[in-house]
Design a protein around this motif. Structure first.
Motif, short mmCIF file in Angstrom:
data_model
loop_
_atom_site.label_atom_id
_atom_site.label_comp_id
_atom_site.label_asym_id
_atom_site.label_seq_id
_atom_site.Cartn_x
_atom_site.Cartn_y
_atom_site.Cartn_z
N PHE A 16 0.84 -1.20 0.00
CA PHE A 16 0.00 0.00 0.00
C PHE A 16 0.87 1.25 0.00
CE2 PHE A 16 -3.78 -2.17 2.32
CZ PHE A 16 -4.16 -2.78 1.15
N THR A 17 0.43 2.25 -0.75
CA THR A 17 1.19 3.50 -0.83
C THR A 17 0.63 4.57 0.10
OG1 THR A 17 -0.19 4.23 -2.69
CG2 THR A 17 1.86 3.08 -3.21
N ARG A 18 -0.58 4.40 0.57
CA ARG A 18 -1.18 5.35 1.51
C ARG A 18 -1.69 4.58 2.71
NH1 ARG A 18 -5.95 8.01 -0.81
NH2 ARG A 18 -6.16 6.10 -1.97
N PRO A 19 -1.71 5.19 3.89
CA PRO A 19 -2.21 4.48 5.07
C PRO A 19 -3.72 4.27 5.00
CG PRO A 19 -1.66 6.75 5.62
CD PRO A 19 -1.21 6.53 4.21
N VAL A 20 -4.15 3.19 5.58
CA VAL A 20 -5.58 2.87 5.66
C VAL A 20 -6.22 3.84 6.65
CG1 VAL A 20 -7.21 1.04 6.31
CG2 VAL A 20 -5.06 0.45 5.22
N PRO A 21 -7.45 4.32 6.41
CA PRO A 21 -8.10 5.23 7.36
C PRO A 21 -8.14 4.66 8.76
CG PRO A 21 -9.42 5.00 5.37
CD PRO A 21 -8.30 4.01 5.26
N LYS A 22 -7.86 5.49 9.75
CA LYS A 22 -7.76 5.03 11.13
C LYS A 22 -9.07 5.18 11.91
CE LYS A 22 -3.21 4.33 11.41
NZ LYS A 22 -2.89 3.15 10.65
N SER A 23 -9.72 6.34 11.78
CA SER A 23 -10.90 6.59 12.61
C SER A 23 -12.11 5.82 12.06
CB SER A 23 -11.22 8.08 12.66
OG SER A 23 -11.73 8.51 11.42
N ALA A 24 -13.03 5.53 12.95
CA ALA A 24 -14.23 4.80 12.55
C ALA A 24 -15.04 5.59 11.54
CB ALA A 24 -15.08 4.48 13.78
N GLY A 25 -15.13 6.89 11.72
CA GLY A 25 -15.89 7.72 10.78
C GLY A 25 -15.29 7.68 9.38
N ALA A 26 -13.98 7.80 9.30
CA ALA A 26 -13.31 7.76 7.99
C ALA A 26 -13.47 6.39 7.34
CB ALA A 26 -11.84 8.11 8.15
N GLN A 27 -13.40 5.33 8.15
CA GLN A 27 -13.56 3.98 7.60
C GLN A 27 -14.97 3.77 7.06
OE1 GLN A 27 -12.40 1.56 10.94
NE2 GLN A 27 -10.25 1.51 10.30
N VAL A 28 -15.97 4.23 7.80
CA VAL A 28 -17.36 4.08 7.35
C VAL A 28 -17.61 4.92 6.11
CG1 VAL A 28 -19.77 4.46 7.97
CG2 VAL A 28 -18.24 3.38 9.61
N ARG A 29 -17.09 6.15 6.09
CA ARG A 29 -17.26 6.98 4.90
C ARG A 29 -16.62 6.32 3.68
NH1 ARG A 29 -16.80 10.94 8.81
NH2 ARG A 29 -14.53 11.11 8.61
N TYR A 30 -15.48 5.71 3.85
CA TYR A 30 -14.83 5.01 2.74
C TYR A 30 -15.71 3.86 2.25
CZ TYR A 30 -11.64 2.10 0.10
OH TYR A 30 -11.08 1.35 -0.90
N LEU A 31 -16.26 3.07 3.17
CA LEU A 31 -17.12 1.95 2.78
C LEU A 31 -18.38 2.44 2.07
CD1 LEU A 31 -16.85 -0.47 5.83
CD2 LEU A 31 -15.89 -0.78 3.53
N VAL A 32 -18.95 3.54 2.54
CA VAL A 32 -20.15 4.11 1.89
C VAL A 32 -19.79 4.55 0.48
CG1 VAL A 32 -21.78 6.04 1.95
CG2 VAL A 32 -21.33 4.74 4.03
N ARG A 63 -16.44 5.92 18.71
CA ARG A 63 -15.77 4.71 19.16
C ARG A 63 -16.68 3.49 19.01
NH1 ARG A 63 -11.10 6.39 20.77
NH2 ARG A 63 -10.81 8.08 22.22
N PRO A 64 -16.41 2.66 18.02
CA PRO A 64 -17.22 1.46 17.85
C PRO A 64 -16.84 0.41 18.91
CG PRO A 64 -15.51 1.50 16.20
CD PRO A 64 -15.42 2.80 16.96
N ARG A 65 -17.77 -0.48 19.18
CA ARG A 65 -17.45 -1.58 20.09
C ARG A 65 -16.38 -2.46 19.43
NH1 ARG A 65 -22.42 -2.35 17.79
NH2 ARG A 65 -22.65 -4.40 16.87
N PRO A 66 -15.64 -3.23 20.19
CA PRO A 66 -14.47 -3.95 19.64
C PRO A 66 -14.77 -4.86 18.45
CG PRO A 66 -14.42 -4.02 22.03
CD PRO A 66 -15.72 -3.38 21.65
N GLU A 67 -15.87 -5.60 18.50
CA GLU A 67 -16.16 -6.51 17.38
C GLU A 67 -16.51 -5.73 16.10
OE1 GLU A 67 -19.88 -6.18 19.86
OE2 GLU A 67 -17.81 -6.70 20.29
N LEU A 68 -17.20 -4.60 16.24
CA LEU A 68 -17.51 -3.76 15.08
C LEU A 68 -16.24 -3.10 14.56
CD1 LEU A 68 -19.50 -2.51 13.11
CD2 LEU A 68 -19.97 -0.73 14.80
N ALA A 69 -15.36 -2.68 15.44
CA ALA A 69 -14.09 -2.07 15.02
C ALA A 69 -13.27 -3.08 14.21
CB ALA A 69 -13.30 -1.60 16.23
N ALA A 70 -13.27 -4.33 14.63
CA ALA A 70 -12.53 -5.37 13.90
C ALA A 70 -13.15 -5.61 12.53
CB ALA A 70 -12.50 -6.66 14.72
N ARG A 71 -14.49 -5.66 12.46
CA ARG A 71 -15.16 -5.85 11.16
C ARG A 71 -14.88 -4.69 10.23
NH1 ARG A 71 -19.96 -7.92 13.92
NH2 ARG A 71 -20.71 -5.80 13.89
#
Length: 185
Positions: A16-32, A63-71
């Motif tokens: 990977f050339t760029r880091p994966v999004p760290k925050s839950a909001g950024a991760q969800v926005r990426y998935l959307v 802050r997602p719960r741990p199992e949601l953060a892992a998913r």
């Protein structure tokens, strides 16, 4: 116990050339964004309500719960930089090859009169592009973990034990008791 499929995924993620999004909001926005703006599909993917996804998009929940953060982490990593991922696989399969580092028990089927007792070995070896291509092709076509192990054992048998046909003709190698496996491009 490590898995061959997960090891291949980790190796490709190293490109990977760029880091994966760290925050839950950024991760969800990426998935959307990956699902053409459908919060409903992302909610089904993550196993939460559509309203929860909308709250993450707007940063109302942080802050997602741990199992949601892992998913979330797993789903984002599996979709992150698909072109970089494809280029890394193509390079490994055509010119670069792949390095395997494993600690496993290797069993042998050999000619009569030779020792075929399984021994625990730690092997780090550069596999040629043809073997990397077989591994990646099998993984993409949905091969099971046992099939991936068999392909890796055949590659190690060919390159390490039979020395590309210069010795031990007819020796068949099998992976058993896999303790550790790691790949690098």
């Amino acid at each position: 116990m490590d898995r061959v499929g997960e090891g291949l995924d980790r190796a490709v993620q190293g490109a990977f050339t760029r880091p994966v999004p760290k925050s839950a909001g950024a991760q969800v926005r990426y998935l959307v964004k990956q699902h053409q703006g459908s919060t409903r599909r992302v909610a089904e993917l993550l196993g939460v309500t559509q309203r929860t996804v909308e709250r993450y998009v707007k940063n109302r929940i942080r802050r997602p719960r741990p199992e949601l953060a892992a998913r979330l982490e797993r789903e984002v990593r599996s979709r992150w930089q698909p072109q970089v991922r494809a280029r890394a696989k193509r390079t490994a399969a055509t010119s670069g090859g792949i390095v395997i580092d494993t600690r496993a028990r290797f069993g042998f089927t050999a000619a009569p009169g030779t020792t075929d007792d399984a021994r625990l070995r730690h092997v780090t070896l550069a596999l040629p592009p043809s073997h990397a291509a077989r591994l990646f092709t099998a993984q993409e076509s949905g091969a099971t973990e046992d099939e991936l192990r068999r392909i890796a054992a055949e590659a190690l048998g060919e390159v390490y034990f039979r020395d590309s046909g210069r010795r031990a003709q007819g020796l068949e190698v099998e992976f058993t008791d896999l303790e550790h496996v790691e790949f690098d491009l």
